[in-house]
Scaffold this active site. Structure first.
Site, PDB file in Angstrom:
ATOM      1  CB  SER A  77      62.334  -3.471  55.367  1.00 35.42           C
ATOM      2  OG  SER A  77      63.456  -3.781  56.148  1.00 35.42           O
ATOM      3  CG  ASP A  78      66.378  -8.635  52.892  1.00 37.92           C
ATOM      4  OD1 ASP A  78      66.145  -9.121  51.813  1.00 37.92           O
ATOM      5  OD2 ASP A  78      66.394  -9.325  53.889  1.00 37.92           O
ATOM      6  CD1 TRP A  79      70.461  -7.660  58.418  1.00 36.75           C
ATOM      7  CD2 TRP A  79      69.076  -9.099  59.149  1.00 36.75           C
ATOM      8  NE1 TRP A  79      70.783  -8.091  59.727  1.00 36.75           N
ATOM      9  CE2 TRP A  79      70.242  -8.528  59.673  1.00 36.75           C
ATOM     10  CE3 TRP A  79      68.782  -9.998  59.404  1.00 36.75           C
ATOM     11  CZ2 TRP A  79      70.324  -9.505  61.499  1.00 36.75           C
ATOM     12  CZ3 TRP A  79      68.440 -10.834  60.838  1.00 36.75           C
ATOM     13  CH2 TRP A  79      69.559 -10.251  61.659  1.00 36.75           C
ATOM     14  CB  THR A  80      70.333  -3.512  57.583  1.00 34.76           C
ATOM     15  OG1 THR A  80      71.065  -4.203  56.386  1.00 34.76           O
ATOM     16  CG2 THR A  80      70.210  -4.252  59.276  1.00 34.76           C
ATOM     17  CB  SER A  81      66.905  -3.059  52.963  1.00 40.60           C
ATOM     18  OG  SER A  81      65.545  -3.477  53.571  1.00 40.60           O
TER      19      SER A  81
END
Ligand code: GLC
Length: 746
Positions: free
Chosen positions: A282-286
């Site tokens: 995932s992307d950062w906290t996505s």
């Protein structure tokens, strides 16, 4: 590790990367053996990626990493480099129960310590070999600092200059995007993912992130499937086919479904259609943001939706580790789904050699080797796009020069928006390079700041110009605030009062050379008439100064061509060359600029021309190129034979250097198809060749078009070549040239 091999030998090892190596039998047996021993918490730990925050990246406040690593609760770190890598690795290998090595990642986007031009600049070189070499060097340096994984290349197509992250990609065209995506993957991963100079690549941000409405970062994206498959997916597919090890999901909701919870793009397209076997991160906290998007009721729901859709690793949400256990216990997530994700993590770690060599062989001497600087300078020279030249360039060696503007000595800005471990101290600024070349022949005056209202410095700048034969203005955007992530702008003109400074200097009558440092196309409409020459120079990296000095004085030519359209006004955005015609196009003859009023009832603005100020593919040289007629081998082809791969359309043209200086031209092949079941763009790039020509030299160029170039998603959503009237251009930009035609019959 012999980091000191000559660059040539090192470059020769750039062979195509294999497909993501399906784990060898022994590797799979090892994976199975580990899985059988792992507790659920240890499995969820492998799916957890934290930002260590020791090197770069935001502080997360979490400090108990050591205890968590010892407990097997972490699988990977980003933003941890150097000795900290081995320190944490030692804990994993000696204190954790199963001694599974950690993998360490960083955003190595356009260099690690040797910083190259930002990717939008690198794309303007139209040189995939150069891009590959830059990525190879970045991989070597990153590996020498303990990293095995980079969150690059960013392969998002971007058509809106307001979006700050347009700087990170290869521009607006899917064909060029495909070529560059594959080049980065080959460069980062080399011949074998586990090689001493290789790191795992990440194709990001899957998918459609660049279509953010209004160019506003993180905004929603509404992309019809045909557009998704023809514009936004192709660079990702090219990266997968080049063997990319991992894919990162974007922050965007795609047609209402967050990319990190989107079964259609992750399972149907990425896994089933493309056969991708690698890891999805995932992307950062996505993953946590699935709740903010509104498609999850809470963190547990978000974690369930993400893992079920196919996101294997959780960056910084900490939801897999803390919430999936309950989802499994409640029977809402099958343990087999977890095991499949853990397998992919373990396979990645095996593929990059961590189970054989878990500790990093740190090598500070590997950084910024002389040969690497040469590549950085060559890339910068080729990235500069000459937009205008009334003849003042190349500069005369004895001309007295006033160097003016806030970007002339801003070393940090030259590193662009993702400077990894680049150091301002490694940068040779424009001011330093010109001072070295000119000595007393240079007067410097900052003139103004990047985003200020104060004109206190104007007088000094005007005075410097008055004492000189030429004024070089180094203007543009703030690399720290105005480009990259979370840096969308509603205006595209030069920030602050830089335009006013330029006008004040123009009042002196001294010829101006404007160098535009930016992470995006800017609106240069207001300044273009006041300058004698202008170059888009992006953020050129550590060799900014030497590259600019060499180009300004003609030691080398500006080799760039635009990969994004420069607008006349921000109101034109999104602006891209490969647009559809509409039912009321402005008739071509009316674009002649003959001064007659344009017809009223056509698709245009009443207050500005609808064309780009500087179009996709455009770029001048210190010489001039002329194109001969384009010819197509036959006047009729069969769609059936093209679909079967039984024939190709050969296209020929010729290009001549009609100037007095040698130069390199980027010869571009465009097509248009009419009479098809769905409207096709007015031009589509389907090939290019960089051609070096001596004065007077003519070169015949040949291209061929087959299924891959001509097929599109038809009215029935089948990927086919259809019967069509085909136009073909071989030209020096997306607006130049006379087409040849041929017919594609049944
Ligand atoms: C950022 C970016 C992504 C990057 C990641 C880790 O928010 O969206 O491109 O790889 O976080 O830094």
């Amino acid at each position: 590790m012999a980091h000191h091999r000559p660059l040539l030998a090192f470059t020769l090892c750039l062979l195509t990367a294999p497909l993501f190596p399906a784990a060898a039998a022994t590797g799979e047996a090892r994976v199975d053996a580990l899985l059988r021993q792992m507790t659920l918490d240890e499995k969820l730990g492998q799916l957890t990626l934290y930002s260590g925050g020791t090197a770069t990246g935001p502080e997360t406040g979490r400090r108990a990493y050591e205890a968590m690593v010892a407990a097997g609760e972490v699988g990977a770190f980003l933003n941890v480099v150097g000795p900290d890598v081995n320190r944490l690795q030692k804990i994993a290998l000696e204190d954790s129960r199963l001694k599974i090595p950690l993998i360490f990642a960083l955003d190595v986007i356009h260099g690690y310590r040797t910083i190259f031009p930002t990717p939008l600049g690198l794309s303007a070189t139209w040189s995939p070999d150069l891009v590959e070499r830059s990525a190879r060097i970045a991989a070597l340096e990153a590996r020498a600092d303990g990293l095995r994984w980079t969150f690059a290349p960013m392969v998002d197509i971007a058509r809106d200059a307001r979006w700050g992250r347009i700087t990170e990609g290869a521009g607006e065209d899917p064909y060029l995007g495909r070529v560059m995506a594959a080049a980065y993957v080959r460069g980062f991963q080399g011949r074998a993912l586990g090689g001493p100079h290789s790191i795992a690549a990440t194709l990001k941000h899957y998918v459609g992130y660049g279509a953010a409405e209004g160019g506003r970062d993180y905004n929603t994206t509404q992309i019809p499937e045909r557009l998704l498959r023809e514009v936004y997916l192709p660079p990702f597919r090219a990266g997968v086919e080049a063997g990319a090890a991992t894919v990162m999901t974007g922050f965007n909701a795609l047609n209402g479904v967050p990319a990190s919870a989107n079964d259609f793009i992750l399972r149907r397209i990425l896994r089933q259609e493309w056969g991708f076997e690698g890891l999805v991160v995932s992307d950062w906290t996505s993953i946590a943001e699935i709740e903010a998007h509104g498609t999850a009721r809470d963190g547990g729901d978000a974690a369930r939706k993400a893992i079920t859709a196919g996101v294997d690793m959780d960056m910084e949400s900490d939801l897999y580790r803390t919430r999936l256990g309950a989802e499994i216990a409640a029977g809402r997530v099958a343990l087999s789904v977890i095991d499949e994700a853990v397998r992919r993590v373990l396979r990645l770690k095996m593929a990059v050699g961590l189970f054989d060599e878990p500790y990093a062989e740190l090598d500070p001497d590997a950084m910024v080797q002389p040969g690497f600087r040469e590549v950085a300078r060559e890339a910068a020279e080729r990235s500069f796009v000459l937009l205008k030249n009334d003849g003042v360039l190349p500069l005369k060696p004895d001309a007295k020069v006033a160097l003016i503007g806030p970007l002339a000595e801003d070393a940090g800005a030259m590193l662009g928006s993702w400077g990894a471990r680049g150091r301002p101290g490694d940068v040779v600024t424009l001011r330093a390079a010109l001072a070295h070349r000119l000595g007393g022949g240079l007067i410097y005056a900052r003139g103004t700041g990047i985003d200020t209202r104060s004109d206190d410095g104007f007088a000094e700048a005007v005075a410097a110009a008055r004492q000189s034969d030429i004024a070089i203005l180094a203007l543009g955007e703030d690399a720290g605030r105005m480009t990259g992530e979370a840096a969308s702008r509603t205006r595209l003109d030069l920030p602050g009062n830089q335009t006013a400074l330029l006008k004040a200097v123009a009042e002196t009558g001294v010829p101006i050379v404007l160098l535009v440092f930016s992470g995006r196309p800017l609106d240069l409409t207001d300044v273009a008439p006041d300058v004698e020459a202008m170059l888009a120079v992006w953020y050129p990296g550590i060799e900014a100064g030497p590259a600019l000095s060499r180009v300004l004085y003609g030691d080398s030519s500006p080799g760039g061509r635009l990969t994004v359209s420069f607008p006349r006004a921000v109101g034109q955005e999104p602006l891209y060359y490969n647009r559809l015609s509409t039912g009321r196009p402005v008739p071509p003859e009316d674009r002649s600029g003959g001064g007659e009023p344009l017809p009223k009832y056509v698709s245009r603005y009443i207050d500005e021309e609808d064309t780009a100020l500087y179009p996709f593919g455009y770029g001048l040289s210190y010489t001039r190129f002329s194109y001969g007629p384009v010819s197509v081998e036959h006047d009729r082809y069969s769609a059936r034979a093209l679909n079967a791969g039984k024939t190709r359309i050969r296209v020929r043209g010729e290009v001549t250097n009609v100037g007095e200086r040698p130069g390199e031209e980027v010869v571009q092949l465009y097509i248009r198809q009419r009479g098809t079941s769905v409207a096709r763009p007015v031009r589509e790039l389907k090939g290019f060749q960089r051609v070096a020509l001596r004065p007077g030299e003519t070169r015949e160029v040949e291209f061929s078009l087959g299924r891959d170039e001509l097929a599109f998603w038809t009215i029935d959503m089948e990927h086919l070549v259809e019967p069509a009237d085909l136009q073909v251009w071989i030209a020096g930009s997306s607006t130049d040239g006379q087409p040849a035609t041929t017919l594609i019959g049944d």
